[in-house]
Design a protein around this motif. Structure first.
Motif, mmCIF file in Angstrom:
data_model
loop_
_atom_site.group_PDB
_atom_site.id
_atom_site.type_symbol
_atom_site.label_atom_id
_atom_site.label_comp_id
_atom_site.label_asym_id
_atom_site.label_seq_id
_atom_site.Cartn_x
_atom_site.Cartn_y
_atom_site.Cartn_z
ATOM 1 N N ARG A 30 21.196 58.735 -21.056
ATOM 2 C CA ARG A 30 20.497 59.998 -21.318
ATOM 3 C C ARG A 30 18.980 59.796 -21.158
ATOM 4 N NH1 ARG A 30 21.734 64.743 -24.400
ATOM 5 N NH2 ARG A 30 23.668 63.787 -25.054
ATOM 6 N N ILE A 31 18.469 58.705 -21.708
ATOM 7 C CA ILE A 31 17.038 58.410 -21.617
ATOM 8 C C ILE A 31 16.628 58.219 -20.159
ATOM 9 C CG2 ILE A 31 15.262 56.696 -22.181
ATOM 10 C CD1 ILE A 31 16.790 56.266 -24.868
ATOM 11 N N ASP A 32 17.408 57.474 -19.402
ATOM 12 C CA ASP A 32 17.095 57.237 -17.987
ATOM 13 C C ASP A 32 17.127 58.519 -17.173
ATOM 14 O OD1 ASP A 32 16.766 54.534 -18.513
ATOM 15 O OD2 ASP A 32 18.766 53.973 -17.780
ATOM 16 N N ARG A 33 18.111 59.371 -17.439
ATOM 17 C CA ARG A 33 18.175 60.659 -16.709
ATOM 18 C C ARG A 33 16.962 61.516 -17.028
ATOM 19 N NH1 ARG A 33 23.950 62.492 -18.329
ATOM 20 N NH2 ARG A 33 22.588 63.974 -19.318
ATOM 21 N N PHE A 34 16.525 61.526 -18.289
ATOM 22 C CA PHE A 34 15.341 62.285 -18.669
ATOM 23 C C PHE A 34 14.108 61.712 -17.963
ATOM 24 C CE2 PHE A 34 11.758 63.569 -21.256
ATOM 25 C CZ PHE A 34 12.019 64.918 -21.450
ATOM 26 N N ALA A 35 14.004 60.393 -17.916
ATOM 27 C CA ALA A 35 12.879 59.749 -17.228
ATOM 28 C C ALA A 35 12.848 60.155 -15.759
ATOM 29 C CB ALA A 35 12.980 58.232 -17.364
ATOM 30 N N GLU A 36 13.990 60.170 -15.115
ATOM 31 C CA GLU A 36 14.057 60.576 -13.708
ATOM 32 C C GLU A 36 13.675 62.039 -13.526
ATOM 33 O OE1 GLU A 36 14.456 58.787 -10.856
ATOM 34 O OE2 GLU A 36 14.196 57.156 -12.281
ATOM 35 N N ALA A 37 14.160 62.891 -14.410
ATOM 36 C CA ALA A 37 13.880 64.333 -14.295
ATOM 37 C C ALA A 37 12.406 64.643 -14.504
ATOM 38 C CB ALA A 37 14.723 65.117 -15.301
ATOM 39 N N THR A 38 11.732 63.878 -15.358
ATOM 40 C CA THR A 38 10.343 64.189 -15.701
ATOM 41 C C THR A 38 9.320 63.294 -15.031
ATOM 42 O OG1 THR A 38 10.382 62.737 -17.629
ATOM 43 C CG2 THR A 38 11.015 65.054 -17.979
ATOM 44 N N GLY A 39 9.770 62.171 -14.478
ATOM 45 C CA GLY A 39 8.841 61.213 -13.891
ATOM 46 C C GLY A 39 8.153 60.336 -14.925
ATOM 47 N N ASP A 40 8.588 60.406 -16.179
ATOM 48 C CA ASP A 40 8.012 59.591 -17.241
ATOM 49 C C ASP A 40 8.859 58.335 -17.390
ATOM 50 O OD1 ASP A 40 7.057 58.368 -19.528
ATOM 51 O OD2 ASP A 40 7.123 60.163 -20.774
ATOM 52 N N ARG A 41 8.447 57.275 -16.685
ATOM 53 C CA ARG A 41 9.223 56.031 -16.674
ATOM 54 C C ARG A 41 8.513 54.917 -17.446
ATOM 55 N NH1 ARG A 41 9.277 58.288 -11.644
ATOM 56 N NH2 ARG A 41 11.271 59.141 -11.004
ATOM 57 N N GLN A 42 7.821 55.265 -18.524
ATOM 58 C CA GLN A 42 7.146 54.248 -19.320
ATOM 59 C C GLN A 42 8.159 53.219 -19.811
ATOM 60 O OE1 GLN A 42 5.151 55.665 -22.856
ATOM 61 N NE2 GLN A 42 3.874 53.849 -22.975
ATOM 62 N N TRP A 43 7.759 51.960 -19.824
ATOM 63 C CA TRP A 43 8.675 50.856 -20.119
ATOM 64 C C TRP A 43 9.325 50.955 -21.494
ATOM 65 C CZ3 TRP A 43 7.535 47.671 -24.228
ATOM 66 C CH2 TRP A 43 6.210 47.676 -24.689
ATOM 67 N N ILE A 44 8.667 51.563 -22.477
ATOM 68 C CA ILE A 44 9.287 51.667 -23.804
ATOM 69 C C ILE A 44 10.530 52.548 -23.783
ATOM 70 C CG2 ILE A 44 7.175 51.173 -25.098
ATOM 71 C CD1 ILE A 44 6.957 54.187 -25.687
ATOM 72 N N HIS A 45 10.699 53.302 -22.701
ATOM 73 C CA HIS A 45 11.868 54.174 -22.557
ATOM 74 C C HIS A 45 12.929 53.590 -21.622
ATOM 75 C CE1 HIS A 45 9.451 57.083 -24.626
ATOM 76 N NE2 HIS A 45 8.606 57.210 -23.622
ATOM 77 N N VAL A 46 12.501 52.948 -20.532
ATOM 78 C CA VAL A 46 13.451 52.628 -19.461
ATOM 79 C C VAL A 46 13.645 51.142 -19.165
ATOM 80 C CG1 VAL A 46 13.095 54.862 -18.351
ATOM 81 C CG2 VAL A 46 11.704 52.898 -17.637
#
Length: 150
Positions: A30-46
């Motif tokens: 879920r977190i990775d899909r959100f990162a892809e959708a928003t372009g927010d790929r900060q390392w603390i998330h992905v």
């Protein structure tokens, strides 16, 4: 699910807790899909490996991911049967007191704050508090404004 028959029923419920939602799993997918959708790929998330050595010990959900979950949580908790539509009008205040760690579950509590007449319907202010299991503080606290049109 609490279904309000009309706007008068909404007004009568001001100040009450409408309900508590089901749990929603916060997994890395879920977190990775959100990162892809928003372009927010900060390392603390992905980046689970880097995040394991970071301040939270693992990846965490984006604050805006937790905020986006207000929609399914509030739809799970309440409806107004006499309204022909509901429109997300915005937010008055949002805070993220604690991170939502990967592998946790989140759920929300909704409290009706106010009902204000507007042209063609009402505007409802709702306080929604999201908590994650195993986390001492809420992960999101927001005042959500919704317009119900007749």
């Amino acid at each position: 699910m609490t279904t309000f028959a009309d706007f008068a029923a909404l007004r009568a419920a001001i100040g009450t807790e409408v309900g508590v939602s089901e749990w929603i799993e916060i997994d890395q997918y879920r977190i990775d899909r959100f990162a892809e959708a928003t372009g927010d790929r900060q390392w603390i998330h992905v980046d689970p490996i880097r995040a394991a050595a970071g301040p939270f010990g693992r990846t965490i959900a984006h604050g805006f991911l937790t905020l986006a979950l207000l929609a399914p949580i509030s739809q799970q908790l309440m409806a107004v049967s006499s309204a022909r539509m509901a429109i997300n009008y915005g937010l008055d205040k949002v805070r993220f007191p604690a991170p939502a760690p990967v592998g946790s579950r989140m759920r929300g509590t909704l409290v009706l704050v106010s009902v204000t007449d507007i042209e063609g319907g009402v505007q409802v202010a709702r306080d929604i508090t999201l908590v994650a299991d195993g986390v001492a503080k809420p992960v999101c606290v927001a005042r959500h404004l919704v317009r119900y049109l007749s």
